[in-house]
Design a protein around this motif. Structure first.
Motif, mmCIF file in Angstrom:
data_model
loop_
_atom_site.group_PDB
_atom_site.id
_atom_site.type_symbol
_atom_site.label_atom_id
_atom_site.label_comp_id
_atom_site.label_asym_id
_atom_site.label_seq_id
_atom_site.Cartn_x
_atom_site.Cartn_y
_atom_site.Cartn_z
ATOM 1 N N GLY A 1 -6.548 9.368 -9.031
ATOM 2 C CA GLY A 1 -5.913 8.097 -8.667
ATOM 3 C C GLY A 1 -4.765 8.272 -7.697
ATOM 4 O O GLY A 1 -4.556 7.439 -6.800
ATOM 5 N N PHE B 1 -4.914 6.274 -3.974
ATOM 6 C CA PHE B 1 -3.969 5.229 -3.567
ATOM 7 C C PHE B 1 -2.902 5.734 -2.591
ATOM 8 O O PHE B 1 -1.978 4.996 -2.243
ATOM 9 C CB PHE B 1 -3.297 4.619 -4.803
ATOM 10 C CG PHE B 1 -4.232 3.839 -5.660
ATOM 11 C CD1 PHE B 1 -4.692 2.586 -5.266
ATOM 12 C CD2 PHE B 1 -4.691 4.346 -6.865
ATOM 13 C CE1 PHE B 1 -5.565 1.867 -6.048
ATOM 14 C CE2 PHE B 1 -5.563 3.633 -7.662
ATOM 15 C CZ PHE B 1 -6.006 2.387 -7.254
ATOM 16 N N ASP C 1 -0.338 -3.076 -5.542
ATOM 17 C CA ASP C 1 0.152 -2.990 -6.923
ATOM 18 C C ASP C 1 -0.890 -3.477 -7.915
ATOM 19 O O ASP C 1 -1.070 -2.891 -8.987
ATOM 20 C CB ASP C 1 1.447 -3.807 -7.073
ATOM 21 C CG ASP C 1 2.622 -3.166 -6.360
ATOM 22 O OD1 ASP C 1 2.550 -1.936 -6.099
ATOM 23 O OD2 ASP C 1 3.601 -3.870 -6.059
ATOM 24 N N LYS D 1 -3.593 -0.848 -8.322
ATOM 25 C CA LYS D 1 -3.170 0.282 -9.166
ATOM 26 C C LYS D 1 -3.210 -0.083 -10.649
ATOM 27 O O LYS D 1 -3.596 0.743 -11.497
ATOM 28 C CB LYS D 1 -1.761 0.727 -8.763
ATOM 29 C CG LYS D 1 -1.705 1.434 -7.423
ATOM 30 C CD LYS D 1 -0.278 1.851 -7.086
ATOM 31 C CE LYS D 1 -0.229 2.597 -5.748
ATOM 32 N NZ LYS D 1 1.152 2.987 -5.392
ATOM 33 N N TYR E 1 -6.716 0.006 -11.916
ATOM 34 C CA TYR E 1 -7.168 1.382 -12.101
ATOM 35 C C TYR E 1 -6.712 1.933 -13.456
ATOM 36 O O TYR E 1 -7.478 2.596 -14.163
ATOM 37 C CB TYR E 1 -6.626 2.251 -10.966
ATOM 38 C CG TYR E 1 -7.231 3.623 -10.898
ATOM 39 C CD1 TYR E 1 -8.492 3.828 -10.362
ATOM 40 C CD2 TYR E 1 -6.532 4.736 -11.378
ATOM 41 C CE1 TYR E 1 -9.058 5.099 -10.298
ATOM 42 C CE2 TYR E 1 -7.080 6.007 -11.314
ATOM 43 C CZ TYR E 1 -8.344 6.181 -10.773
ATOM 44 O OH TYR E 1 -8.895 7.427 -10.718
#
Length: 511
Positions: free
Chosen positions: A107, A111, A123, A126, A129
């Motif tokens: 991750g 990102f 945001d 994320k 995720y």
């Protein structure tokens, strides 16, 4: 109940479920795309698409555990099934921790420089995720319960849970259409929560229903069995992970070269091919335990026969529905969606062709797995999957258009199909001449002849509902005629006739 009739009954149950869920899923997708818009839907397909990716991983891992469960049932060893279940629970707990940590590391890189996501939505992406990681952990831990359900061929439970899932997705789609909260974040949270709920329901049912589901890892620990299952699951996991990396990798490559709008088109293509493949995948879900149990009973002839028949029926089921959709894809997508993303039409067509090629050898993977000798085939499958990524990256660097990704996918599927045939020949005794004459020739000739005849209305009718109806009618009449003339062998016709008569008799007795 005989294996053929048992498969037919289970398939019938699953088709009844599918008749309810397919239209719900398609309508839910329409609402979701309209509510999120092409950009947010593309973002979810990139980030939240990992959920679908890990669902595939879940299925692959469940098939590894199911292989041992079904094999033990074929042997008639009930005590061994308790050991298999507990070893499977321990194994998948360790895998869940490893995958969770690995995805946390991945991750960071995704990102920070890889994914092309608008800054104002970063945001939210994320957060999606992180929710996905929690869902992934519980999904993997619950794999042994899926294996038990499939090994027992409890398709009624599968059908009920499938209907609950589809209705829940429709409710989510309606909710995000009217919610005042951030639609993408709300959609992601609810979609991640749903599989956790379903897996809890599965585990509760299994503990109450099946004797071998006794959670006592220390009591039922067997070192030799743990080593055997770990080896099998590791090789299965290798090829499955390579497949997942390849599929998610092409999503990221498309995103980095063409942005989230092309990912939205990819999401639509995945939905269309996924729904149409549900017809053949439903039959395979009922057939795969029979293939493995036949090997457990040391009945190699029945195992190969079931595999060959499964390939043929799977291909025919997909082709029957895919031919009119391929011909009228433009009209269908414009009718189904308010705004059709660019490249969606060509992506959908190429995706269905790729799926058709895959179905010609799809059950050979189960046959090879039933023997337990999967080391070499897993290695070579992994190499082919991974090769897709540099080939696609290089193609786009040289100026290829987005549809090149599906051309590469088709090439990959052809190579994988050849590998399946060769390994089934070496490990299971498949006769290559019989495979060609009994499967390839009737499948391809029936489908191509039907497609040519069904396509003729496009020469003298304008696109619209009338032409779609004419194409569908021609497809049904031609396909069914050719199916019984050249597509099926005499024994396959007798099997279908006997199953039909058994269903009719049962219905009459109930009335």
């Amino acid at each position: 109940m005989q294996p053929a009739k048992r498969v037919a009954v289970n398939t019938g149950i699953l088709y009844a479920k599918m008749g309810i869920t397919v239209f719900i899923s398609l309508y839910a997708t329409r609402l979701i795309l309209a509510a999120l818009g092409a950009e947010d839907y593309g973002i979810f397909n990139v980030v939240g698409g990992a959920i679908a990716m890990l669902t595939f991983l879940n299925i692959a891992m469940a098939s590894a555990s199911q292989r041992f469960m079904s094999y033990a049932q074929g042997e008639g060893d009930e005590q061994k099934q308790k050991y298999i279940f507990n070893v499977s629970v321990s194994l998948h707990f360790l895998v869940a921790i490893a995958v969770f940590l690995l995805l946390q590391v991945a991750g960071y890189f995704l990102f920070n420089g890889i994914l092309e996501i608008p800054e104002e939505r970063m945001d939210v992406a994320k957060l999606l995720y992180q929710f996905m990681l929690v869902s992934t952990f519980f999904t993997i831990v619950s794999v042994p319960y899926d294996a038990v359900i499939n090994a027992h061929e409890n398709m009624l439970l599968v059908a009920i849970l499938g209907i609950i899932e589809s209705v829940s997705k429709l409710a989510i789609a309606i909710y995000i259409t009217y919610t005042a909260f951030d639609k993408l974040l709300t959609f992601g949270i609810l979609m991640v929560s749903l599989p956790i709920l379903l897996l809890v329901l599965r585990s509760i049912y299994c503990h109450r229903k099946y004797e071998e589901v006794e959670l006592a890892p220390r009591k039922y620990y067997n070192r030799r069995l743990f080593k055997e299952m770990t080896s099998f699951a590791s090789w299965k996991l290798l090829s499955s992970t390579a497949s997942i990396v390849a599929m998610q990798g092409i999503t990221i490559i498309l995103n980095s070269f063409f942005g989230v709008i092309v990912n939205a088109a990819q999401g639509v293509a995945n939905q269309v091919s996924g729904q149409l493949m549900a017809f053949s995948n439903t039959m395979l879900k009922a057939l795969n335990p029979v293939i493995v149990k036949s090997e457990g009973e040391k009945n190699r002839t029945q195992m190969l026969k079931a595999s060959m028949t499964g390939n043929k029926i799977s291909f025919f089921l997909l082709s029957f529905f895919a031919i009119p959709v391929l011909i009228e894809m433009s009209f269908i997508l414009n009718f189904w969606l308010k705004d059709v993303p660019d490249f969606a039409i060509v992506f959908c067509r190429l995706s269905l062709i790729n799926a058709g090629i895959d179905q010609l050898t799809v059950t050979f993977s189960t046959a090879i797995g039933a023997t337990g000798r999967i080391k070499k085939v897993s290695f070579w499958n992994s190499m082919v999957y991974i090769a897709l990524l540099p080939a696609s990256y290089l193609a786009f660097k040289l100026g290829a258009s987005p549809e090149a990704i599906y051309v590469n996918l088709i090439g990959m599927t052809v190579v994988l199909s050849i590998l399946r045939v060769l390994f089934t020949y070496h490990l299971c005794g498949l006769e290559l001449g019989q495979f060609t004459s009994d499967l390839l020739v009737p499948c391809l000739s029936t489908t191509l002849a039907t497609a040519i005849i069904a396509y003729t209305p496009t020469f003298f009718l304008d696109a619209g509902l009338v032409r779609l109806v004419v194409v569908v009618i021609l497809n049904v009449l031609t396909f069914l005629t050719l199916l019984f003339l050249i597509g099926l062998k005499d024994e396959e016709k007798k099997l279908i006739t006997s199953v039909y008569q058994a269903v009719v008799t049962r219905l009459r007795n109930k009335n």
